[in-house]
Design a protein around this motif. Structure first.
Motif, mmCIF file in Angstrom:
data_model
loop_
_atom_site.group_PDB
_atom_site.id
_atom_site.type_symbol
_atom_site.label_atom_id
_atom_site.label_comp_id
_atom_site.label_asym_id
_atom_site.label_seq_id
_atom_site.Cartn_x
_atom_site.Cartn_y
_atom_site.Cartn_z
ATOM 1 N N ALA A 35 -24.853 -8.361 -33.457
ATOM 2 C CA ALA A 35 -26.311 -8.309 -33.538
ATOM 3 C C ALA A 35 -26.772 -9.163 -34.721
ATOM 4 C CB ALA A 35 -26.774 -6.869 -33.701
ATOM 5 N N LEU B 91 -32.355 -6.170 -36.884
ATOM 6 C CA LEU B 91 -32.402 -4.865 -36.223
ATOM 7 C C LEU B 91 -33.696 -4.136 -36.564
ATOM 8 C CD1 LEU B 91 -28.749 -3.838 -37.131
ATOM 9 C CD2 LEU B 91 -29.531 -4.506 -34.863
ATOM 10 N N HIS C 159 -28.352 -4.017 -29.555
ATOM 11 C CA HIS C 159 -27.581 -3.288 -30.566
ATOM 12 C C HIS C 159 -26.924 -2.094 -29.888
ATOM 13 C CE1 HIS C 159 -30.814 -0.358 -30.385
ATOM 14 N NE2 HIS C 159 -31.682 -1.294 -30.709
ATOM 15 N N LYS D 229 -29.172 5.175 -35.013
ATOM 16 C CA LYS D 229 -29.128 3.911 -35.754
ATOM 17 C C LYS D 229 -30.166 3.985 -36.879
ATOM 18 C CE LYS D 229 -32.397 1.662 -32.517
ATOM 19 N NZ LYS D 229 -32.667 2.759 -31.589
ATOM 20 N N TYR E 97 -24.878 -0.359 -40.714
ATOM 21 C CA TYR E 97 -24.804 -0.886 -39.346
ATOM 22 C C TYR E 97 -23.335 -0.983 -38.943
ATOM 23 C CZ TYR E 97 -28.743 -2.724 -42.036
ATOM 24 O OH TYR E 97 -29.782 -2.873 -42.923
ATOM 25 N N SER F 134 -23.433 -2.701 -34.527
ATOM 26 C CA SER F 134 -23.603 -4.151 -34.702
ATOM 27 C C SER F 134 -22.710 -5.007 -33.818
ATOM 28 C CB SER F 134 -23.356 -4.518 -36.168
ATOM 29 O OG SER F 134 -22.033 -4.187 -36.562
#
Length: 527
Positions: free
Chosen positions: A44, A47, A294, A306, A311, A316
């Motif tokens: 990812a 976020l 994600h 999350k 992460y 991730s």
């Protein structure tokens, strides 16, 4: 050339058989993996939901400049660029955040769109006085708090708290999901398949099929739930609060089973798309991309969800599978080089032979599909004001701010909107005019001090984590259970972070906020 881009939300890599998952049968994801290139080190970027989509549209990270928000006027969008170059773009989605203040501009970048109603707290039908007593009997109060609400009470978004409002709206939605065809994912695929049927003989089009599932709430048709029955007899638990796990083993198993049922539904409906490509013999004219924004913690690291914790890899490290007509005879292989969400934008343009804008900081993977190695040695990712994660595929390092005050990092934007609401009067009164960045095409921006309680930044993670920056060896500790000390690796990864920040023209404040001034000085000669 035609492209189908399938984007699920919160599709865990570990839930897919092709990535080693065993908890959920995913015959259709696995079937695609046998034909496509499966990327094993795909990560990812910004976020969570809308920041990730801005990365996808623009081909560059945005988390160091701004949290959740709309597309900016100066942003390059792959959808707009495709359209400008004669490729018709269409999006089918039930992603409700596109139709809130903080999601504006994204679907508008397409030539046309079809919005499917009823996902999460987007009402399928409106009951101004929902049957609270009936719903309270069905849904567990830990996931669906209804407090002192009563039947016959008119409930509005502003006369109740946000969590109660949203979850009561979804509980009400379930009243109208009587048949499988009523579920948003079923409707999304029906709409997408209709587009494909109507345009099966046409060339030069791009279809984005974006399903909010398997994002929470984990509400699936009964036949999928039955396949993962746990024997649980309590009220519905399918929408975890973002918090530490306090549930019993039985309850954890039930929540995970509800997620599994939703993944199984996504897999089956994805199979209908593969069937269409087979039936129409469309593989030689059509590219297909499958990914997510994600992942989601299902009790790993003793957390749900999350945003409020580092992460971790479960969040991730995400799936990416790609088929391109140039791959005929060479599919079904793994790509082990490092890639990232931002690489999607230049890749999609490259599929259609379109030049990539100079502001893009990522790489097309089309050469990778033809046999070259990925161009990326490291990747950084994160949430605005939260820790910055850097990975090289072997190690993951989380650099936490030295100053826990998130207000030390101002937001830079000309689209001052949070998820649902515009910036507050107090936030706007803090605004100053800032000089352009190298990607804003000469446009100055507003520099704004954010309310620390908005809940859309990484501040909650910083507040919940008291151990400081941490390094994990993914080769020897893939579950990220035991941080290690290795100053040589940390120093190397800090240099990588600074290199990415410089490449993205990050604000000056960010270097001191994360204690990276010395590393920056060593690279640039600045004091």
């Amino acid at each position: 050339m035609r492209t189908i881009f399938v984007l699920f939300d919160s599709l865990n890599r570990s839930a897919i058989g092709a990535y080693g998952g065993t908890a959920v049968p995913t015959p259709n994801f696995d079937r695609f993996a046998q034909k496509a290139a499966t990327f094993t080190k795909h990560y990812a970027g910004s976020l969570p939901c809308m920041p990730a989509r801005r990365d996808m549209h623009t081909g560059r990270l945005n988390f160091m400049h701004r949290p959740w928000g709309p597309l900016e006027p100066f942003d390059n969008s792959f959808a707009s660029i495709l359209s400008e170059n004669g490729v018709y773009t269409h999006i089918v989605s039930d992603h409700l955040h596109y139709f809130e203040n903080g999601g504006s501009g994204y679907v508008n970048a397409f030539d046309s769109w079809d919005f499917i109603r009823g996902q999460e707290y987007d009402a399928i039908k409106v009951l101004t006085q929902p049957p609270v007593a009936r719903l309270r009997e069905k849904f567990d109060a830990r996931h669906y708090p209804m407090g002192g609400l009563q039947d016959g009470e008119t409930i509005t978004r502003r006369n109740t708290d946000q969590t109660t409002w949203r979850r009561l709206r979804h509980a009400t939605n379930t009243i109208f999901m009587e048949e499988e065809r009523d579920y948003p994912t079923a409707k999304c695929f029906q709409s997408a398949l209709e587009f494909l049927e109507l345009n099966r003989a046409a060339d030069n089009w791009f279809l984005q099929l974006e399903c909010f599932d398997p994002h929470e709430p984990f509400t699936a048709p009964q036949r999928f739930k039955e396949a993962f029955a746990t024997g649980y007899k309590g009220k519905i638990l399918d929408w975890p609060i973002y918090e530490k796990v306090t549930n019993s083993e039985e309850e954890v198993a039930e929540i995970r089973a509800n997620y599994a049922a939703l993944v199984a539904m996504c897999d089956e409906y994805f199979g209908k798309l593969l069937d269409w490509l087979d039936r129409e013999n469309a593989w030689q004219t059509t590219a297909l991309v499958l990914t997510t924004d994600h992942g989601f913690l299902l009790g790993e690291h003793e957390w749900w969800a999350k945003n409020k914790m580092p992460y971790y890899e479960e969040i991730s490290h995400i799936p990416l599978m790609i088929w391109h007509p140039s791959m005929a005879g060479s599919g079904g292989r793994s790509v082990d080089g490092l890639t990232q969400t931002t690489d999607l934008m230049p890749t999609l343009l490259d599929f259609h032979g379109i030049d990539i804008p100079e502001e893009v900081t990522s790489h097309s993977v089309l050469p990778v599909l033809k046999g070259t190695a990925p161009e990326r040695d490291t990747a950084i990712l994160g949430m605005f004001a939260g820790p910055i994660c850097v990975t090289d595929g072997r190690y993951s390092y989380y650099r936490f701010p030295e100053d826990p005050d998130g207000q030390a990092l101002p937001a830079y934007t000309v689209m001052p909107s949070h998820l649902e609401n515009l910036f507050s009067d107090d936030e706007m009164r803090s605004a100053e005019l800032a000089q352009p960045f190298d990607f804003t095409k000469g446009s100055p921006l507003l520099k704004i001090t954010l309310d620390p309680d908005i809940g859309e930044t990484g501040q909650a993670c910083v507040a919940n984590w008291h151990d400081g920056s941490c390094l994990f060896d993914l080769e020897n500790d893939p579950g990220q259970l035991d941080p290690i000390n290795d100053e040589v690796v940390v120093s190397r990864l800090c240099v990588a972070i600074v290199a990415h920040l410089l490449k993205h023209n990050a604000p000056e404040e960010i270097y001191s906020h994360y204690g990276l001034e010395a590393h920056r000085a060593g690279m640039t000669g600045r004091n």
